[in-house]
Scaffold this motif. Structure first.
Motif, PDB file in Angstrom:
ATOM      1  N   VAL A  69     -39.506 -34.069 -17.445  1.00 23.70           N
ATOM      2  CA  VAL A  69     -40.468 -34.736 -17.364  1.00 23.70           C
ATOM      3  C   VAL A  69     -40.455 -36.319 -17.080  1.00 23.70           C
ATOM      4  CG1 VAL A  69     -41.595 -33.519 -19.107  1.00 23.70           C
ATOM      5  CG2 VAL A  69     -39.719 -35.384 -19.758  1.00 23.70           C
ATOM      6  N   ILE A 106     -38.154 -41.871 -27.187  1.00 24.68           N
ATOM      7  CA  ILE A 106     -38.125 -40.324 -26.834  1.00 24.68           C
ATOM      8  C   ILE A 106     -36.901 -40.026 -25.909  1.00 24.68           C
ATOM      9  CG2 ILE A 106     -39.189 -38.407 -25.921  1.00 24.68           C
ATOM     10  CD1 ILE A 106     -41.965 -39.785 -27.219  1.00 24.68           C
ATOM     11  N   PRO A 166     -51.682 -35.242 -31.156  1.00 28.18           N
ATOM     12  CA  PRO A 166     -52.963 -36.039 -30.993  1.00 28.18           C
ATOM     13  C   PRO A 166     -52.892 -37.194 -30.230  1.00 28.18           C
ATOM     14  CG  PRO A 166     -51.621 -36.180 -32.897  1.00 28.18           C
ATOM     15  CD  PRO A 166     -50.925 -35.480 -32.151  1.00 28.18           C
ATOM     16  N   TRP A 170     -35.724 -30.303 -20.965  1.00 26.75           N
ATOM     17  CA  TRP A 170     -36.902 -30.805 -21.147  1.00 26.75           C
ATOM     18  C   TRP A 170     -36.960 -32.325 -20.518  1.00 26.75           C
ATOM     19  CZ3 TRP A 170     -38.827 -34.888 -24.082  1.00 26.75           C
ATOM     20  CH2 TRP A 170     -40.320 -35.110 -23.987  1.00 26.75           C
ATOM     21  N   LEU A 224     -37.504 -32.185 -28.342  1.00 26.26           N
ATOM     22  CA  LEU A 224     -37.593 -33.214 -27.839  1.00 26.26           C
ATOM     23  C   LEU A 224     -36.093 -33.784 -27.169  1.00 26.26           C
ATOM     24  CD1 LEU A 224     -40.412 -35.421 -29.138  1.00 26.26           C
ATOM     25  CD2 LEU A 224     -40.411 -33.796 -27.141  1.00 26.26           C
ATOM     26  N   ARG A 237     -42.086 -28.890 -29.207  1.00 24.72           N
ATOM     27  CA  ARG A 237     -40.635 -28.534 -28.649  1.00 24.72           C
ATOM     28  C   ARG A 237     -39.634 -29.550 -29.062  1.00 24.72           C
ATOM     29  NH1 ARG A 237     -40.493 -27.709 -23.742  1.00 24.72           N
ATOM     30  NH2 ARG A 237     -42.695 -27.867 -23.164  1.00 24.72           N
ATOM     31  N   PHE A 293     -42.492 -43.834 -35.305  1.00 26.05           N
ATOM     32  CA  PHE A 293     -41.745 -42.468 -34.827  1.00 26.05           C
ATOM     33  C   PHE A 293     -41.312 -41.825 -36.263  1.00 26.05           C
ATOM     34  CE2 PHE A 293     -39.345 -38.702 -33.696  1.00 26.05           C
ATOM     35  CZ  PHE A 293     -39.998 -38.279 -32.555  1.00 26.05           C
ATOM     36  N   LEU A 297     -41.867 -46.509 -27.169  1.00 23.62           N
ATOM     37  CA  LEU A 297     -41.913 -44.872 -27.924  1.00 23.62           C
ATOM     38  C   LEU A 297     -41.109 -44.108 -26.792  1.00 23.62           C
ATOM     39  CD1 LEU A 297     -45.232 -44.823 -29.964  1.00 23.62           C
ATOM     40  CD2 LEU A 297     -42.839 -43.935 -30.790  1.00 23.62           C
ATOM     41  N   CYS A 338     -45.068 -39.782 -36.074  1.00 27.02           N
ATOM     42  CA  CYS A 338     -44.476 -38.647 -35.201  1.00 27.02           C
ATOM     43  C   CYS A 338     -43.788 -37.687 -35.952  1.00 27.02           C
ATOM     44  CB  CYS A 338     -43.699 -39.230 -34.025  1.00 27.02           C
ATOM     45  SG  CYS A 338     -44.589 -40.771 -33.351  1.00 27.02           S
ATOM     46  N   MET A 362     -53.131 -30.029 -30.363  1.00 28.33           N
ATOM     47  CA  MET A 362     -52.677 -30.231 -31.544  1.00 28.33           C
ATOM     48  C   MET A 362     -51.538 -31.762 -31.643  1.00 28.33           C
ATOM     49  SD  MET A 362     -53.859 -28.190 -33.443  1.00 28.33           S
ATOM     50  CE  MET A 362     -52.958 -28.330 -34.787  1.00 28.33           C
ATOM     51  N   CYS A 393     -44.879 -34.014 -37.313  1.00 30.09           N
ATOM     52  CA  CYS A 393     -44.626 -32.828 -36.828  1.00 30.09           C
ATOM     53  C   CYS A 393     -43.337 -32.751 -35.779  1.00 30.09           C
ATOM     54  CB  CYS A 393     -45.926 -32.823 -35.850  1.00 30.09           C
ATOM     55  SG  CYS A 393     -47.487 -32.766 -36.311  1.00 30.09           S
TER      56      CYS A 393
HETATM   57  C1  HEC Z   1     -50.123 -33.478 -35.613  1.00 36.74           C
HETATM   58  C2  HEC Z   1     -48.915 -33.190 -35.256  1.00 36.74           C
HETATM   59  C3  HEC Z   1     -48.172 -34.212 -34.146  1.00 36.74           C
HETATM   60  C4  HEC Z   1     -48.156 -35.601 -34.214  1.00 36.74           C
HETATM   61  C5  HEC Z   1     -48.528 -36.390 -35.447  1.00 36.74           C
HETATM   62  C6  HEC Z   1     -47.568 -35.998 -33.067  1.00 36.74           C
HETATM   63  N1  HEC Z   1     -47.417 -34.758 -32.190  1.00 36.74           N
HETATM   64 FE1  HEC Z   1     -46.369 -34.878 -30.249  1.00 36.74          FE
HETATM   65  N2  HEC Z   1     -46.754 -32.864 -30.033  1.00 36.74           N
HETATM   66  C7  HEC Z   1     -47.256 -32.084 -31.095  1.00 36.74           C
HETATM   67  C8  HEC Z   1     -47.365 -30.783 -30.646  1.00 36.74           C
HETATM   68  C9  HEC Z   1     -48.009 -29.487 -31.303  1.00 36.74           C
HETATM   69  C10 HEC Z   1     -46.807 -30.823 -29.351  1.00 36.74           C
HETATM   70  C11 HEC Z   1     -46.574 -29.531 -28.264  1.00 36.74           C
HETATM   71  C12 HEC Z   1     -47.581 -29.557 -27.170  1.00 36.74           C
HETATM   72  C13 HEC Z   1     -47.393 -28.336 -26.229  1.00 36.74           C
HETATM   73  O1  HEC Z   1     -46.488 -28.222 -26.100  1.00 36.74           O
HETATM   74  O2  HEC Z   1     -48.807 -27.741 -25.829  1.00 36.74           O
HETATM   75  C14 HEC Z   1     -46.349 -32.148 -29.136  1.00 36.74           C
HETATM   76  C15 HEC Z   1     -45.759 -32.346 -27.846  1.00 36.74           C
HETATM   77  C16 HEC Z   1     -45.256 -33.917 -28.018  1.00 36.74           C
HETATM   78  C17 HEC Z   1     -44.284 -34.170 -26.690  1.00 36.74           C
HETATM   79  C18 HEC Z   1     -43.805 -33.312 -25.650  1.00 36.74           C
HETATM   80  C19 HEC Z   1     -44.633 -33.307 -24.447  1.00 36.74           C
HETATM   81  C20 HEC Z   1     -44.195 -32.075 -23.727  1.00 36.74           C
HETATM   82  O3  HEC Z   1     -44.265 -32.418 -22.381  1.00 36.74           O
HETATM   83  O4  HEC Z   1     -43.819 -31.090 -24.143  1.00 36.74           O
HETATM   84  C21 HEC Z   1     -44.010 -35.567 -26.775  1.00 36.74           C
HETATM   85  C22 HEC Z   1     -43.255 -36.351 -26.076  1.00 36.74           C
HETATM   86  C23 HEC Z   1     -44.801 -36.189 -28.083  1.00 36.74           C
HETATM   87  N3  HEC Z   1     -45.573 -35.101 -28.694  1.00 36.74           N
HETATM   88  C24 HEC Z   1     -44.552 -37.352 -28.579  1.00 36.74           C
HETATM   89  C25 HEC Z   1     -45.274 -37.701 -29.973  1.00 36.74           C
HETATM   90  C26 HEC Z   1     -45.258 -38.794 -30.429  1.00 36.74           C
HETATM   91  C27 HEC Z   1     -44.366 -40.252 -29.674  1.00 36.74           C
HETATM   92  C28 HEC Z   1     -45.648 -38.910 -31.612  1.00 36.74           C
HETATM   93  C29 HEC Z   1     -46.101 -40.090 -32.552  1.00 36.74           C
HETATM   94  C30 HEC Z   1     -46.822 -41.175 -31.855  1.00 36.74           C
HETATM   95  C31 HEC Z   1     -46.354 -37.713 -31.772  1.00 36.74           C
HETATM   96  N4  HEC Z   1     -45.946 -36.959 -30.777  1.00 36.74           N
HETATM   97  C32 HEC Z   1     -47.071 -37.213 -32.615  1.00 36.74           C
HETATM   98  C33 HEC Z   1     -47.742 -32.530 -32.363  1.00 36.74           C
HETATM   99  C34 HEC Z   1     -47.711 -33.714 -32.986  1.00 36.74           C
END
Ligand code: HEC
Length: 145
Positions: free
Chosen positions: A96, A138, A119, A92, A87, A85, A58, A134, A62, A117, A65
């Motif tokens: 979920v 969160i 990934p 929120w 977190l 968003r 994280f 993870l 993570c 976006m 972003c």
């Molecule tokens: C390249 C940027 C990026 C990285 C790196 C990234 N995320 Fe995200 N993540 C996003 C974006 C942008 C959203 C929002 C998606 C949306 O709301 O449509 C998101 C949304 C989320 C959400 C929320 C889902 C929801 O219901 O709104 C979670 C949980 C999450 N990411 C966990 C992680 C975790 C854990 C990692 C690392 C393993 C990670 N993300 C890495 C960009 C990233």
């Protein structure tokens, strides 16, 4: 009198069988469809090694972003639409399921109808314990940070 008794008995039997068949259908229909992928089992305890790795991931992957505290203020978040968003939001968090969080972490935003976006992380595929850790990480993000 025989020719009368036989059809009457036949009718009774047919009616009885129909009733049994209908009852059987009704009893079978509402059986809850169990998820094939997620058997309802007691949540497995987290392995401390997975917890440590999740914290590290994280903070490195993570974080880019989502920011270190998950508030969506990571250095790479500026150019993202939509923005990740906050977190730590209790609203929120309450909206979920654990399954949703684990799914988006593993398969990415597109897999749950959100932005691509966010990934996917296919390298976690063989590490279900890490994915759970993870998710727990969160869940543990506090609004104060
Ligand atoms: C390249 C940027 C990026 C990285 C790196 C990234 N995320 Fe995200 N993540 C996003 C974006 C942008 C959203 C929002 C998606 C949306 O709301 O449509 C998101 C949304 C989320 C959400 C929320 C889902 C929801 O219901 O709104 C979670 C949980 C999450 N990411 C966990 C992680 C975790 C854990 C990692 C690392 C393993 C990670 N993300 C890495 C960009 C990233």
């Amino acid at each position: 009198m025989k020719p009368i008794h036989v059809p009457a008995l036949t009718l009774l039997l047919a009616a009885g069988l129909t009733a049994v068949a209908c009852g059987g259908d009704k009893a079978a229909a509402p059986a809850p469809a169990k998820s094939a992928t997620q058997p309802a089992a007691a949540p497995a305890a987290l392995d401390p090694k997975d917890v440590a790795e999740a914290t590290q991931i994280f903070a490195t992957r993570c974080f880019t972003c989502h920011g270190a505290g998950g508030k969506g203020d990571g250095p790479g978040s500026a150019g993202l639409t939509p923005q990740p968003r906050d977190l730590t939001s209790p609203e929120w968090q309450a909206s979920v399921t654990d399954e949703h969080i684990e799914k988006i972490v593993l398969y990415g935003g597109a897999a749950v109808g959100l932005s691509p976006m966010m990934p996917p992380n296919p390298d976690f595929m063989s590490k279900p314990g890490l994915v759970r850790a993870l998710r727990a990480h969160i869940r543990g993000l506090a609004p104060a940070h």
